[in-house]
Design a protein around this motif. Structure first.
Motif, short mmCIF file in Angstrom:
data_model
loop_
_atom_site.label_atom_id
_atom_site.label_comp_id
_atom_site.label_asym_id
_atom_site.label_seq_id
_atom_site.Cartn_x
_atom_site.Cartn_y
_atom_site.Cartn_z
N SER A 50 0.81 -1.22 0.00
CA SER A 50 0.00 0.00 0.00
C SER A 50 0.84 1.27 0.00
O SER A 50 0.31 2.35 -0.19
N ILE A 51 2.13 1.13 0.26
CA ILE A 51 2.98 2.32 0.35
C ILE A 51 4.15 2.20 -0.60
O ILE A 51 4.50 1.11 -1.05
N GLY A 52 4.77 3.33 -0.86
CA GLY A 52 5.96 3.36 -1.71
C GLY A 52 7.19 3.73 -0.89
O GLY A 52 7.13 3.89 0.33
N SER A 53 8.30 3.89 -1.57
CA SER A 53 9.56 4.18 -0.89
C SER A 53 9.53 5.53 -0.17
O SER A 53 10.15 5.68 0.88
N VAL A 54 8.83 6.52 -0.72
CA VAL A 54 8.75 7.84 -0.08
C VAL A 54 8.01 7.73 1.25
O VAL A 54 8.47 8.25 2.27
N GLU A 55 6.89 7.00 1.24
CA GLU A 55 6.12 6.87 2.48
C GLU A 55 6.88 6.07 3.54
O GLU A 55 6.87 6.42 4.71
N LEU A 56 7.57 5.02 3.11
CA LEU A 56 8.36 4.24 4.06
C LEU A 56 9.48 5.10 4.64
O LEU A 56 9.74 5.06 5.84
N ALA A 57 10.12 5.89 3.81
CA ALA A 57 11.18 6.79 4.30
C ALA A 57 10.62 7.77 5.32
O ALA A 57 11.28 8.06 6.33
N GLN A 58 9.41 8.26 5.11
CA GLN A 58 8.77 9.18 6.07
C GLN A 58 8.46 8.46 7.38
O GLN A 58 8.66 9.02 8.46
N GLU A 59 7.99 7.22 7.30
CA GLU A 59 7.72 6.45 8.51
C GLU A 59 9.01 6.25 9.31
O GLU A 59 9.04 6.42 10.53
N LYS A 60 10.08 5.88 8.60
CA LYS A 60 11.36 5.64 9.26
C LYS A 60 11.91 6.92 9.87
O LYS A 60 12.45 6.91 10.99
N GLN A 61 11.75 8.03 9.16
CA GLN A 61 12.21 9.31 9.68
C GLN A 61 11.44 9.70 10.94
O GLN A 61 12.03 10.18 11.91
N ALA A 62 10.15 9.46 10.95
CA ALA A 62 9.33 9.78 12.12
C ALA A 62 9.74 8.93 13.33
O ALA A 62 9.86 9.43 14.45
N ALA A 63 9.96 7.64 13.10
CA ALA A 63 10.37 6.76 14.20
C ALA A 63 11.73 7.17 14.76
O ALA A 63 11.93 7.24 15.98
#
Length: 156
Positions: A50-63
């Protein structure tokens, strides 16, 4: 028309007062915010199709940003890092990542990331459907088994 104008003015005044109250409470909260975090927190990152590399990068950045912020607290929350997606019938739909169990020592950010920062950096995109229910169950299980404050927890 005039009564409508009066209502709008009253609404604007009320919103202005609410804004002042919010800013006042934020000023008070900032004095103590981040000094004590008496709760366990589990980050469940979506790495499904459901997500792409940009969204995963944002999740990782938030964590990682949360770890940096919480790392300055006098009483640090225990934090765990997990992911969810359904990759195959043999793969659990959600899991705590290897090395991502609840810990109040987070390691160090990049370069040369260690600890939970390294766990976050190692997460890559997966595929399959998104199963939020399994993510919540995996996070709750982590808190039940490894949590130090099972009555106070946050699942993100």
């Amino acid at each position: 028309m005039i009564s409508g104008g009066i209502m709008n003015i009253k609404t604007i005044i009320a919103l202005g007062l609410c804004t002042i109250c919010i800013f006042a409470s934020c000023a008070i909260a900032q004095e103590t915010c981040g000094t004590v975090a008496d709760a366990d927190a589990v980050f469940m990152l979506d790495k499904s199709g459901s997500i792409g590399s940009v969204e995963l990068a944002q999740e990782k950045q938030a964590a990682a940003a949360f770890l940096g912020y919480a790392g300055d607290a006098a009483l640090k929350p225990a934090v765990a890092i997990g992911t969810f997606n359904v990759a195959s019938a043999n793969d659990p739909a959600a899991r705590i990542e290897n090395g991502g169990n609840l810990a109040s020592s987070y390691g160090h950010p990049a370069p040369g990331a260690t600890g939970l920062y390294q766990v976050i950096n190692n997460i890559s995109l997966g595929w399959g459907p998104t199963n939020l229910g399994d993510a919540i169950i995996a996070a709750r299980n982590e808190i039940s088994v490894h949590g130090s404050r099972p009555a106070k927890f946050i699942i993100l």
